[in-house]
Design a protein around this motif. Structure first.
Motif, short mmCIF file in Angstrom:
data_model
loop_
_atom_site.label_atom_id
_atom_site.label_comp_id
_atom_site.label_asym_id
_atom_site.label_seq_id
_atom_site.Cartn_x
_atom_site.Cartn_y
_atom_site.Cartn_z
N SER A 17 -31.78 35.00 57.92
CA SER A 17 -31.33 34.66 59.27
C SER A 17 -32.04 33.39 59.71
CB SER A 17 -31.60 35.81 60.24
OG SER A 17 -33.01 36.04 60.34
N GLY A 18 -31.60 32.87 60.87
CA GLY A 18 -32.23 31.68 61.43
C GLY A 18 -31.58 30.39 60.95
N GLU A 19 -32.32 29.30 61.08
CA GLU A 19 -31.84 28.00 60.64
C GLU A 19 -32.79 27.45 59.58
OE1 GLU A 19 -31.42 25.36 63.93
OE2 GLU A 19 -30.05 26.66 65.03
N ARG A 37 -33.87 17.33 51.88
CA ARG A 37 -33.19 18.47 52.53
C ARG A 37 -32.31 17.96 53.67
NH1 ARG A 37 -35.05 23.28 50.85
NH2 ARG A 37 -36.91 23.26 49.53
N CYS A 38 -31.14 17.47 53.29
CA CYS A 38 -30.24 16.83 54.25
C CYS A 38 -29.19 17.78 54.81
CB CYS A 38 -29.55 15.62 53.61
SG CYS A 38 -28.75 16.01 52.03
N LEU A 39 -29.11 19.01 54.27
CA LEU A 39 -28.09 19.97 54.71
C LEU A 39 -28.73 20.96 55.69
CD1 LEU A 39 -25.05 20.76 54.01
CD2 LEU A 39 -26.08 22.63 52.71
N SER A 40 -28.23 20.99 56.93
CA SER A 40 -28.71 21.95 57.92
C SER A 40 -27.79 23.17 57.91
CB SER A 40 -28.72 21.31 59.32
OG SER A 40 -29.68 20.29 59.38
N VAL A 41 -28.40 24.35 57.79
CA VAL A 41 -27.63 25.59 57.70
C VAL A 41 -28.06 26.53 58.82
CG1 VAL A 41 -27.01 27.54 56.23
CG2 VAL A 41 -27.57 25.33 55.19
N ASN A 42 -27.08 27.02 59.60
CA ASN A 42 -27.32 28.08 60.58
C ASN A 42 -26.83 29.37 59.95
OD1 ASN A 42 -26.97 29.99 62.77
ND2 ASN A 42 -27.32 28.26 64.15
N VAL A 47 -22.63 28.55 59.36
CA VAL A 47 -22.09 27.19 59.35
C VAL A 47 -23.13 26.24 58.76
CG1 VAL A 47 -20.58 27.61 61.32
CG2 VAL A 47 -22.90 26.76 61.72
N TRP A 48 -22.65 25.06 58.33
CA TRP A 48 -23.56 24.05 57.77
C TRP A 48 -23.00 22.65 58.02
CZ3 TRP A 48 -20.25 27.01 54.79
CH2 TRP A 48 -19.27 26.32 54.07
#
Length: 567
Positions: A17-19, A37-42, A47-48
């Motif tokens: 869980s989390g971001e 680490r250029c990909l942000s994932v929620n 979603v990303w």
């Protein structure tokens, strides 16, 4: 239909869980720094989005491609074999102490180049910037010290291929070559010299620190120019690289840089200067001798002053000094977070500051961004009876916030985890300000047998050491204990001693500010109580009144000649 997982899209996440940030399966493998680490994932929302190539999507909606302008760099046409140095250039280099052997190894050439300052082609020395065998950029220097670099080419460090475990930092190509003549190959020069000390977006001039080659360096020897821009550059490098891994070099009287020492005294003296580099003082015991250079700087350039806040009346009591931390307290609902948001926007707008923000109560992040956007544009974000910001206003605000704000929300936000993340962010993003809002959202699990007072003392000492070591200003929001209401139904103004947990809140803070308003009336006036200032060059104890604008969350001068003045 079975719900898809992140792995179905090639996305690897470590938490449930989390971001979190991770590598992008679409672009990371093709990039120079494959670990970026250029990909942000929620993870909770499924979603990303990739901040490099624009790939985005969701577990329910599938992949999307957001139009993103990816910066591309032009490669200069520099052929080392066709750029032999002219006799005039060789003579000039010899006069500055640079040997032909060093010139050949660095593939320095000469020829003609267009010089925009005089709008004509002139004879110039050419310094190629290499990464491996590829020329990334070229700097041209005329004999009358006019410079230019290739338009559209990447700004990188001069000497990337030479980086070793012990790395020397200088301020120009001639200094890099001089250091090599003295016997040190592991040396880099910043691409554009030192930015002037009053450069507004100073932190944006250090993108060269993203070079993955720098990971090889364990010790950094700062040997920049002995002038005011050099002092500012040294401070910024120490702040970003970490003082505990840095040494500094001091030049003899009458010498501004490494090439001056080489030309005047020779290679042996230059080597002795570098060998005499001293570790930067950090927390602990120090002799007076260690501070001789810094005392000389204070004498020459004066005592440092805090940055103006954007409110003239507040500046009379409180300014923002790098390396300090400010306790901000106040009764919930009195406007602490709103005032700090407005302060950050004004510091970013006026001084080019960048901020790292830990604010779990302002989630989701889009909500927090909308409030910051309102303060920057001075217009409502949402539709309503008052004209809202236009789509262009919204895009302009997002661009501004993207340049000046980084948000952090680790899965387990302990004091040590936050400091570790912040150290990395200072190096990569050059942030000058950090907001922790509020203290009670940090994980405060204490070791067995440690009292709350001891824990708070130890934790605040860690944050204070971080702020001083990295030259950032830290704001910590901490709520007061429950206060008794007065007979009129309102609450008294809290003091730092009212903050829950320990009197160390006041004792260890450099500055203490309370935000308070009279809730017994419908007033929009807010009082900023400055209750402690450690250094007289920063401000003084006092009271300032500001007017709160409900439509945008901004604060403006309430009375006097500065009424409604905004940065």
């Amino acid at each position: 239909m079975t719900q898809k997982t992140f792995l179905d899209f090639g996305i690897e996440v470590r938490h449930a869980s989390g971001e979190e940030d991770t590598t992008c399966p679409k672009c990371s493998e093709a990039r120079r720094n494959k670990r970026a680490r250029c990909l942000s994932v929620n993870i909770d929302k499924g979603v990303w989005t990739c901040h490099h190539c624009g790939w985005s999507g969701g577990l329910g909606s599938g992949e999307q491609q957001r139009p993103v302008i990816v910066k591309t760099w032009r490669r200069p046409a520099y052929i080392a074999n066709n750029t032999e140095l002219s006799d005039e250039a060789l003579k000039w280099f010899a006069g500055r102490g640079i040997t032909q052997e060093v010139l050949r190894r660095n593939r320095v050439g000469s020829g003609t180049a267009y010089i925009p300052q005089v709008e004509e082609r002139r004879g110039a020395v050419m310094f190629p910037y290499y990464r491996g065998e590829e020329v990334i950029n070229v700097k041209y220097r005329t004999k009358d010290k006019l410079f230019r670099m290739e338009a559209g080419a990447e700004r990188v460090l001069y000497g990337l291929n030479d980086i070793g475990e012990k790395l020397i930092w200088v301020e120009g190509e001639m200094d890099k070559l001089s250091v090599e003549v003295a016997g040190f190959a592991s040396c880099v020069s910043v691409p554009d010299g030192a930015p002037t000390p009053n450069t507004k977006n100073y932190s944006s001039k250090f993108d060269f620190l993203d070079a993955p080659e720098l990971e090889r360096a364990k010790v950094h020897i700062i040997a920049v120019d002995n002038d005011e821009p050099g002092v500012r550059l040294e401070d910024e490098l120490l702040r970003r690289l970490g003082r505990d891994s840095c040494m500094v070099v001091r030049w003899p009287e009458g010498c501004k840089d490494a090439n001056d020492v080489l030309a005047i005294y020779g290679a042996i003296t230059l080597r002795e200067c570098i060998d005499a580099a001293t570790w930067v003082p950090v927390e602990g015991e120090h002799t007076v001798r260690e501070f001789r250079e810094s005392m000389d700087r204070l004498y020459r350039f004066g005592m440092p002053k805090g940055l103006r806040t954007g409110w003239y009346s507040v500046d009379e009591c409180y300014t923002v000094m790098p390396g300090e931390w400010t306790l901000v307290t106040g009764i919930p609902g009195h406007g602490k977070s709103e005032w700090l948001d407005a302060l950050m926007v004004q510091l970013a707008h006026q001084h080019g500051w960048r901020f790292a923000v830990f604010s779990p109560e302002n989630q989701p992040t889009e909500y927090h961004l909308s409030k910051l956007a309102e303060k920057y544009m001075d217009k409502p974000f949402a539709d309503g009876p008052t004209e809202r910001m236009t789509p262009k206003d919204k895009d302009d605000a997002i661009d501004f916030l993207d340049q000046h704000f980084v948000f952090i929300l680790p899965e387990l936000p302990t004091v040590d985890a936050l400091i570790e993340r912040l150290r990395s962010i200072v190096k990569r993003h050059g942030v000058q300000g950090v907001l922790l809002d509020p203290w009670n959202e940090i994980d405060h699990t204490r070791p067995g047998g440690m009292s709350e007072t001891e824990y708070i003392s130890q934790s605040l000492s860690k944050f204070r050491a971080f702020a001083r070591s990295h030259g950032v200003h830290l704001w910590i929001v901490a709520h007061p204990t429950k206060l008794e209401k007065k007979t009129d139904g309102g609450y008294p103004v809290p003091t730092p001693y009212d903050v829950a947990g320990s009197a160390h809140w006041r004792n260890k803070a450099d500055n203490c500010v309370t935000v308070w308003r009279d809730q017994t009336t419908q007033t929009d006036f807010v009082e900023i109580h400055v209750q402690k200032i450690r250094k007289k060059s920063v401000g003084r104890v006092g009271l300032v009144k500001l007017q709160y604008l409900r439509l945008t969350g901004n604060y403006v001068e309430s009375t006097g000649p500065y009424a409604r003045t905004r940065g």
